[in-house]
Design a protein around this motif. Structure first.
Motif, PDB file in Angstrom:
ATOM      1  N   THR A   5      43.670  43.821  26.921  1.00 31.78           N
ATOM      2  CA  THR A   5      44.221  42.788  27.790  1.00 31.78           C
ATOM      3  C   THR A   5      44.823  43.435  29.035  1.00 31.78           C
ATOM      4  OG1 THR A   5      44.743  41.505  25.804  1.00 31.78           O
ATOM      5  CG2 THR A   5      45.791  40.819  27.875  1.00 31.78           C
ATOM      6  N   TYR A   6      44.345  43.038  30.197  1.00 31.04           N
ATOM      7  CA  TYR A   6      44.800  43.595  31.473  1.00 31.04           C
ATOM      8  C   TYR A   6      45.542  42.497  32.228  1.00 31.04           C
ATOM      9  CZ  TYR A   6      41.687  47.537  30.535  1.00 31.04           C
ATOM     10  OH  TYR A   6      41.077  48.641  29.970  1.00 31.04           O
ATOM     11  N   VAL A   7      46.832  42.725  32.432  1.00 32.74           N
ATOM     12  CA  VAL A   7      47.700  41.709  33.020  1.00 32.74           C
ATOM     13  C   VAL A   7      48.254  42.231  34.340  1.00 32.74           C
ATOM     14  CG1 VAL A   7      49.753  40.303  32.682  1.00 32.74           C
ATOM     15  CG2 VAL A   7      48.279  40.841  30.732  1.00 32.74           C
ATOM     16  N   PHE A   8      48.162  41.407  35.369  1.00 31.14           N
ATOM     17  CA  PHE A   8      48.513  41.827  36.718  1.00 31.14           C
ATOM     18  C   PHE A   8      49.654  41.003  37.296  1.00 31.14           C
ATOM     19  CE2 PHE A   8      44.120  42.760  35.888  1.00 31.14           C
ATOM     20  CZ  PHE A   8      43.925  44.027  36.419  1.00 31.14           C
ATOM     21  N   ASP A   9      50.600  41.688  37.909  1.00 35.07           N
ATOM     22  CA  ASP A   9      51.504  41.007  38.816  1.00 35.07           C
ATOM     23  C   ASP A   9      50.645  40.459  39.964  1.00 35.07           C
ATOM     24  OD1 ASP A   9      54.081  40.391  40.146  1.00 35.07           O
ATOM     25  OD2 ASP A   9      53.443  41.972  41.514  1.00 35.07           O
ATOM     26  N   ALA A  10      51.163  39.458  40.663  1.00 35.86           N
ATOM     27  CA  ALA A  10      50.363  38.832  41.722  1.00 35.86           C
ATOM     28  C   ALA A  10      50.710  39.360  43.112  1.00 35.86           C
ATOM     29  CB  ALA A  10      50.543  37.318  41.680  1.00 35.86           C
ATOM     30  N   TYR A  11      51.925  39.083  43.556  1.00 30.56           N
ATOM     31  CA  TYR A  11      52.298  39.345  44.951  1.00 30.56           C
ATOM     32  C   TYR A  11      52.581  40.823  45.189  1.00 30.56           C
ATOM     33  CZ  TYR A  11      52.527  34.307  45.054  1.00 30.56           C
ATOM     34  OH  TYR A  11      52.206  32.980  44.958  1.00 30.56           O
ATOM     35  N   LEU A 110      36.071  44.590  34.637  1.00 29.24           N
ATOM     36  CA  LEU A 110      36.803  44.321  33.398  1.00 29.24           C
ATOM     37  C   LEU A 110      36.170  43.184  32.603  1.00 29.24           C
ATOM     38  CD1 LEU A 110      40.500  44.627  34.657  1.00 29.24           C
ATOM     39  CD2 LEU A 110      39.252  46.250  33.207  1.00 29.24           C
ATOM     40  N   LYS A 111      35.811  42.107  33.290  1.00 28.39           N
ATOM     41  CA  LYS A 111      35.226  40.965  32.591  1.00 28.39           C
ATOM     42  C   LYS A 111      33.855  41.321  32.017  1.00 28.39           C
ATOM     43  CE  LYS A 111      36.878  37.901  31.869  1.00 28.39           C
ATOM     44  NZ  LYS A 111      37.800  37.749  30.703  1.00 28.39           N
ATOM     45  N   ALA A 112      33.081  42.141  32.719  1.00 29.53           N
ATOM     46  CA  ALA A 112      31.772  42.553  32.214  1.00 29.53           C
ATOM     47  C   ALA A 112      31.904  43.359  30.933  1.00 29.53           C
ATOM     48  CB  ALA A 112      31.041  43.376  33.278  1.00 29.53           C
ATOM     49  N   ALA A 118      44.532  38.547  33.176  1.00 29.61           N
ATOM     50  CA  ALA A 118      45.476  37.478  33.485  1.00 29.61           C
ATOM     51  C   ALA A 118      46.452  37.929  34.558  1.00 29.61           C
ATOM     52  CB  ALA A 118      46.242  37.060  32.234  1.00 29.61           C
ATOM     53  N   ILE A 119      47.108  36.956  35.150  1.00 32.15           N
ATOM     54  CA  ILE A 119      48.232  37.186  36.051  1.00 32.15           C
ATOM     55  C   ILE A 119      49.510  36.807  35.311  1.00 32.15           C
ATOM     56  CG2 ILE A 119      49.416  36.180  38.054  1.00 32.15           C
ATOM     57  CD1 ILE A 119      46.736  36.078  39.485  1.00 32.15           C
ATOM     58  N   PHE A 176      49.714  46.516  31.690  1.00 32.53           N
ATOM     59  CA  PHE A 176      50.384  45.706  32.702  1.00 32.53           C
ATOM     60  C   PHE A 176      50.364  46.470  34.011  1.00 32.53           C
ATOM     61  CE2 PHE A 176      54.019  44.274  35.170  1.00 32.53           C
ATOM     62  CZ  PHE A 176      53.820  42.910  35.163  1.00 32.53           C
ATOM     63  N   VAL A 177      49.957  45.800  35.084  1.00 34.83           N
ATOM     64  CA  VAL A 177      49.755  46.448  36.377  1.00 34.83           C
ATOM     65  C   VAL A 177      50.622  45.778  37.424  1.00 34.83           C
ATOM     66  CG1 VAL A 177      48.041  47.144  38.090  1.00 34.83           C
ATOM     67  CG2 VAL A 177      47.360  46.877  35.688  1.00 34.83           C
TER      68      VAL A 177
END
Length: 225
Positions: A5-11, A110-112, A118-119, A176-177
């Motif tokens: 699971t790769y989760v990203f901050d947005a701004y 990542l999706k491939a 997610a964000i 988490f990124v």
């Protein structure tokens, strides 16, 4: 265990928070930003973040759009700008922030590979929806999680809890990124694998958690497994 699971901050992580001021400065009707826009963008972002922290510790939560407006008002006054038209234009553009150039290909990779993406953001749902739509990356995300659902800003642990509650994964399975050193520290302390995207080459924050990875941009995120 491998990451799932790769989760990203947005701004500042997926979306360029300086893009609004940079674009407005190129428009003839906002000549007041021609030389001041870098300072306005910097001050706007700093105050926006500071207000989230202060509201969190004071238990005075509000919509992220409110702190975005409050931060801009401070930045404009600090730089001697008072045009209502300029303020309106900057706020309009904040709903259309450009994604960094490497974002679409990184997410596609990542999706491939079958990864969950997610964000997790301080942003309000409507703001995030606007940014995701404008950047054209909605189909590359499994969900967009907003702190509005828990009523407190990052780095409160209740925000990071949202990832496991939504995807049913333990923290160790999550990367988490974030481009924010304090956010990366908070996520690392929580138990996530963490990557700090240090585009500006800043020193490491002296906080209670240390990110496992420090990267200049998002290009190599799919290599972290």
């Amino acid at each position: 265990m491998p990451l799932t699971t790769y989760v990203f901050d947005a701004y500042g992580t997926l979306f360029d928070v300086g893009a609004a001021a940079a674009q407005a400065a190129q428009e003839p009707e906002h000549e007041d930003l021609r030389t001041t826009w870098p300072a306005v963008a910097r001050d706007w972002r700093l105050k926006q973040l500071q207000y989230t922290w202060l509201r969190a510790v004071a238990d005075q939560h509000c919509d992220f759009w409110q702190v975005t407006q409050d931060g801009l008002d401070w930045a404009l006054e600090a730089n001697g700008l008072s045009s209502p038209q300029t303020r309106t234009r900057l706020l309009e553009l904040y709903w259309e922030l450009a994604a960094y150039p490497e974002v679409p290909e990184m997410l596609e990779t990542l999706k491939a590979r079958g990864m969950t993406t997610a964000i997790l953001s301080n942003g309000s749902p409507d703001m995030l929806s606007g940014a995701v739509s404008s950047a054209g990356i909605g189909s590359l995300l499994d969900d967009v999680l907003s702190v509005q659902d828990v009523g407190v800003f990052k780095p409160d642990r209740r925000v990071y809890d949202m990832v496991g509650q939504r995807f049913g994964c333990p923290p160790v399975d999550v990367l988490f990124v974030s481009s924010n050193g304090w956010d990366a520290a908070g996520a690392a302390s929580y138990g996530f694998q963490t990557a700090w995207v240090n585009r500006a080459g800043e020193p490491m924050d002296r906080l209670y958690g240390t990110p496992q990875h420090v990267l200049p941009d998002l290009t190599t995120i799919p290599e972290l497994r």
